[in-house]
Design a protein around this motif. Structure first.
Motif, mmCIF file in Angstrom:
data_model
loop_
_atom_site.group_PDB
_atom_site.id
_atom_site.type_symbol
_atom_site.label_atom_id
_atom_site.label_comp_id
_atom_site.label_asym_id
_atom_site.label_seq_id
_atom_site.Cartn_x
_atom_site.Cartn_y
_atom_site.Cartn_z
ATOM 1 N N ILE A 2 0.860 -1.176 0.000
ATOM 2 C CA ILE A 2 0.000 0.000 0.000
ATOM 3 C C ILE A 2 0.900 1.230 0.000
ATOM 4 N N ILE A 3 0.660 2.120 -0.940
ATOM 5 C CA ILE A 3 1.391 3.378 -1.016
ATOM 6 C C ILE A 3 0.410 4.477 -0.624
ATOM 7 N N TYR A 4 0.737 5.177 0.444
ATOM 8 C CA TYR A 4 -0.149 6.182 1.039
ATOM 9 C C TYR A 4 0.449 7.565 0.815
ATOM 10 N N LEU A 5 -0.236 8.395 0.017
ATOM 11 C CA LEU A 5 0.258 9.730 -0.322
ATOM 12 C C LEU A 5 -0.343 10.770 0.615
ATOM 13 N N VAL A 6 0.519 11.614 1.160
ATOM 14 C CA VAL A 6 0.065 12.710 2.015
ATOM 15 C C VAL A 6 0.699 14.014 1.526
ATOM 16 N N GLY A 7 0.191 15.120 2.016
ATOM 17 C CA GLY A 7 0.691 16.435 1.654
ATOM 18 C C GLY A 7 -0.438 17.449 1.761
ATOM 19 N N GLY A 12 -1.581 17.668 -5.271
ATOM 20 C CA GLY A 12 -1.675 16.761 -6.406
ATOM 21 C C GLY A 12 -1.768 15.302 -6.008
ATOM 22 N N LYS A 13 -2.141 15.017 -4.766
ATOM 23 C CA LYS A 13 -2.185 13.628 -4.286
ATOM 24 C C LYS A 13 -3.094 12.748 -5.144
ATOM 25 N N CYS A 103 5.275 11.727 1.367
ATOM 26 C CA CYS A 103 4.825 13.108 1.436
ATOM 27 C C CYS A 103 5.260 13.816 0.161
ATOM 28 N N LEU A 104 4.296 14.365 -0.551
ATOM 29 C CA LEU A 104 4.575 15.136 -1.751
ATOM 30 C C LEU A 104 4.802 16.592 -1.354
ATOM 31 N N ASN A 105 5.840 17.183 -1.898
ATOM 32 C CA ASN A 105 6.171 18.583 -1.616
ATOM 33 C C ASN A 105 6.270 19.361 -2.914
ATOM 34 N N ASP A 106 5.850 20.607 -2.880
ATOM 35 C CA ASP A 106 5.935 21.494 -4.030
ATOM 36 C C ASP A 106 6.016 22.921 -3.499
ATOM 37 N N ILE A 161 8.170 17.612 -5.956
ATOM 38 C CA ILE A 161 7.688 17.584 -7.336
ATOM 39 C C ILE A 161 7.825 18.944 -8.023
ATOM 40 N N ASP A 162 8.416 19.914 -7.347
ATOM 41 C CA ASP A 162 8.594 21.245 -7.923
ATOM 42 C C ASP A 162 9.451 21.154 -9.190
ATOM 43 N N GLY A 163 8.909 21.606 -10.296
ATOM 44 C CA GLY A 163 9.654 21.603 -11.553
ATOM 45 C C GLY A 163 9.643 20.272 -12.294
#
Length: 191
Positions: A2-7, A12-13, A103-106, A161-163
């Motif tokens: 299981i891949i759990y995306l947070v942010g 863009g999750k 955790c996705l960052n931008d 994910i910036d850029g």
């Protein structure tokens, strides 16, 4: 696995989660949509029924627990508080599984460009942002990030994910988490 995306909101999750799930042939679940399906009403209506946001999170974490309990290969897009409050307790209960949090960052400016607005019934609405509103929302985005940043530090992986082009992000995630080494099926697909 299981891949759990947070942010933070509008990072863009959901969009990235769908792309990632398609690329690795996993099921995809948007926690917000699953909460609405489970309780048969829009999120804001559920929140209105709760005395506090924490009360809402406790209700919503029941749905996260059900998703983690499915034990199927999946990508789940979480909420901004996905590794905090009752969500964290659910996450810890299931950590004995193959469960990875990302955790996705931008940049805050990129998040501002992706802001979406909804009415109480979860219908999208259009809001034109003049410079004054942009400044105010940018301030709110920073405040949200600062409120949740300690919980984001708990994620197993941080991915900036910036850029990065949208279509390149799933590959970035795959390479970052080493999915090729973790999953025999992925080895066949990506080598």
């Amino acid at each position: 696995m299981i891949i759990y995306l947070v942010g933070i909101s509008c990072i863009g999750k959901t969009t990235i989660g769908k792309l990632l799930a398609d690329k690795i042939d996993y099921s995809f679940y948007d926690l917000d949509e699953e909460i609405q399906d489970y309780y048969k009403k829009p999120i804001e209506r559920i929140q209105d029924e709760c005395l506090t946001m924490n009360g809402y999170r406790e209700k919503a974490s029941v749905v996260l627990d059900k998703l983690f309990s499915k034990n199927i290969d999946s990508v789940i897009s979480g909420t901004p508080s996905g590794l905090k409050f009752s969500y964290l307790q659910v996450y810890k209960r299931h950590k004995d599984k193959e469960l990875i949090s990302i955790c996705l960052n931008d940049s805050f400016e990129n998040v501002l460009d992706r802001l979406t607005f909804y009415d109480k019934d979860s219908n999208p609405i259009t809001e034109t942002l003049d410079e004054s509103k942009k400044k105010r929302y940018l301030k709110e985005i920073r405040a949200d990030y600062n409120f949740f940043k300690d919980s984001y530090a708990r994620a197993d992986f941080q991915i900036n994910i910036d850029g990065v082009s949208l279509n390149s992000i799933p590959e970035l995630i795959i390479n970052t988490i080493g999915i090729n080494e973790l999953m025999p099926a992925a080895n066949m697909q990506y080598t």
